[in-house]
Design an enzyme around this catalytic site. Structure first.
Site, PDB file in Angstrom:
ATOM      1  N   SER A   1      59.428  17.149  42.039  1.00  0.00           N
ATOM      2  CA  SER A   1      59.799  16.113  41.068  1.00  0.00           C
ATOM      3  C   SER A   1      58.710  15.976  40.019  1.00  0.00           C
ATOM      4  O   SER A   1      57.532  16.236  40.295  1.00  0.00           O
ATOM      5  CB  SER A   1      59.966  14.765  41.774  1.00  0.00           C
ATOM      6  OG  SER A   1      60.025  13.724  40.815  1.00  0.00           O
TER       7      SER A   1
ATOM      8  N   TYR B   1      56.595   8.872  47.412  1.00  0.00           N
ATOM      9  CA  TYR B   1      57.443   9.940  46.856  1.00  0.00           C
ATOM     10  C   TYR B   1      56.587  11.007  46.155  1.00  0.00           C
ATOM     11  O   TYR B   1      56.759  12.212  46.377  1.00  0.00           O
ATOM     12  CB  TYR B   1      58.427   9.292  45.881  1.00  0.00           C
ATOM     13  CG  TYR B   1      59.469  10.211  45.302  1.00  0.00           C
ATOM     14  CD1 TYR B   1      60.533  10.661  46.074  1.00  0.00           C
ATOM     15  CD2 TYR B   1      59.395  10.630  43.978  1.00  0.00           C
ATOM     16  CE1 TYR B   1      61.499  11.491  45.536  1.00  0.00           C
ATOM     17  CE2 TYR B   1      60.355  11.459  43.437  1.00  0.00           C
ATOM     18  CZ  TYR B   1      61.408  11.886  44.224  1.00  0.00           C
ATOM     19  OH  TYR B   1      62.371  12.717  43.683  1.00  0.00           O
TER      20      TYR B   1
ATOM     21  N   ALA C   1      53.445  11.689  46.612  1.00  0.00           N
ATOM     22  CA  ALA C   1      52.644  12.431  47.593  1.00  0.00           C
ATOM     23  C   ALA C   1      53.487  13.542  48.226  1.00  0.00           C
ATOM     24  O   ALA C   1      53.031  14.677  48.396  1.00  0.00           O
ATOM     25  CB  ALA C   1      52.114  11.486  48.663  1.00  0.00           C
ATOM     26  N   SER C   2      54.751  13.210  48.550  1.00  0.00           N
ATOM     27  CA  SER C   2      55.614  14.221  49.180  1.00  0.00           C
ATOM     28  C   SER C   2      55.967  15.338  48.199  1.00  0.00           C
ATOM     29  O   SER C   2      56.028  16.506  48.565  1.00  0.00           O
ATOM     30  CB  SER C   2      56.885  13.568  49.730  1.00  0.00           C
ATOM     31  OG  SER C   2      57.759  13.172  48.686  1.00  0.00           O
TER      32      SER C   2
END
Ligand code: NAD
Length: 246
Positions: free
Chosen positions: A142, A155, A157-158
């Site tokens: 993203s 989010y 970090a992922s």
């Protein structure tokens, strides 16, 4: 038909961006296996829609956060042939809140839903690519990994991890003929975005050079390109599809 007869796995492949990716591959003749978690209605309507296309879409209800779920999807796709051509790790969730207020559950759910499937699906997927020394993996990251949107520490970090994971795995599997890339979408018109506040959506649109929200098909085009032989010398990269934000 660029993907005629190719075996393609798309996680989260029945809704939103994943749905557009599944339809794009089926339009190009692929045998698509679309994994989903909950919404049976969306899955059934996708199968019906795909009946008119040159390829085929089979939906599989499985939780790709777990090793068993991921393996079930990969094994179903590989079937008797024993191989898969393309794996698209698209499944993901959003649970926004400022870090000081973020619950441990929202932190853990996002990391578990966005990162664990990469580990499990790539692990089982690569095993079905090694025998032919051929295959392509695309992980959906993203723009949040680059821009750092407030309220998205979990989010971001992922999704940042997805890019590092991609770069590292590409180095591991490149010598075996398996390419691994990522796509980082900006704001794309899906159910996920409907959970964002309208002012947040507006500010992201204004930050983009093209001054509009993206379409799911525009992400699917990028995924198809990276999955195809047109991208035969591209690996370990992240292609940003954000209308000019980053
Ligand atoms: P969506 O909520 O519309 O669809 C997500 C899909 O993932 C659903 O089909 C859901 O069933 C599936 N899924 C979630 N967890 C799963 C699990 N454990 N096992 C199996 N399936 C699971 O979301 P979307 O907007 O289409 O997003 C797709 C991907 O694109 C996500 O990884 C998301 O983070 C990323 N992304 C979206 C945007 C956007 O603006 N929509 C922007 C950047 C990145």
């Amino acid at each position: 038909m660029e993907f005629c007869g190719k075996i393609v796995v798309v996680t989260g492949g029945t809704r939103g961006i994943g749905r557009a990716i599944s339809l794009h591959f089926a339009q190009e003749g692929a045998l698509v296996f679309a994994a989903y978690l909950k919404n049976d209605e969306a899955a059934e309507s996708l199968e019906r829609e795909a009946a008119a296309l040159p390829g085929r879409i089979s939906v599989i209800k499985a939780d790709v956060r777990t090793s068993e779920g991921a393996r079930a999807v990969i094994d179903a796709a590989a079937g008797d042939s024993g191989y898969i051509d393309v794996l698209v790790n698209n499944a993901g969730i959003l649970r926004d809140s400022y870090l000081a207020m973020m619950s441990e559950k929202d932190w853990a759910d996002v990391i578990e839903s966005n990162l664990y499937p990469l580990f499990h699906c790539c692990k089982w997927g690569i095993r079905k690519m090694l025998s032919r020394r051929k295959g392509s993996i695309v992980n959906i990251s993203s723009i949040s990994a680059y821009t750092g949107n407030p309220g998205q520490t979990n989010y971001a970090a992922s999704k940042g991890a997805a890019i590092s994971f991609t770069r590292t795995l590409a180095r591991e599997t490149g010598p075996m003929g398996i390419r691994v890339n990522a796509v980082a979408p900006g704001l794309i018109d899906t159910d996920m975005v409907s959970s964002l506040k309208p002012e947040v959506v507006d500010s992201i649109i204004k930050a983009s050079a093209l001054n509009r929200i993206g379409r799911t098909e525009e992400v699917a085009e990028a995924v198809a390109f990276l999955s195809s032989d047109r991208a035969a010398y591209i690996t370990g990269q992240c292609l940003i599809v954000d209308g000019g934000i980053a």
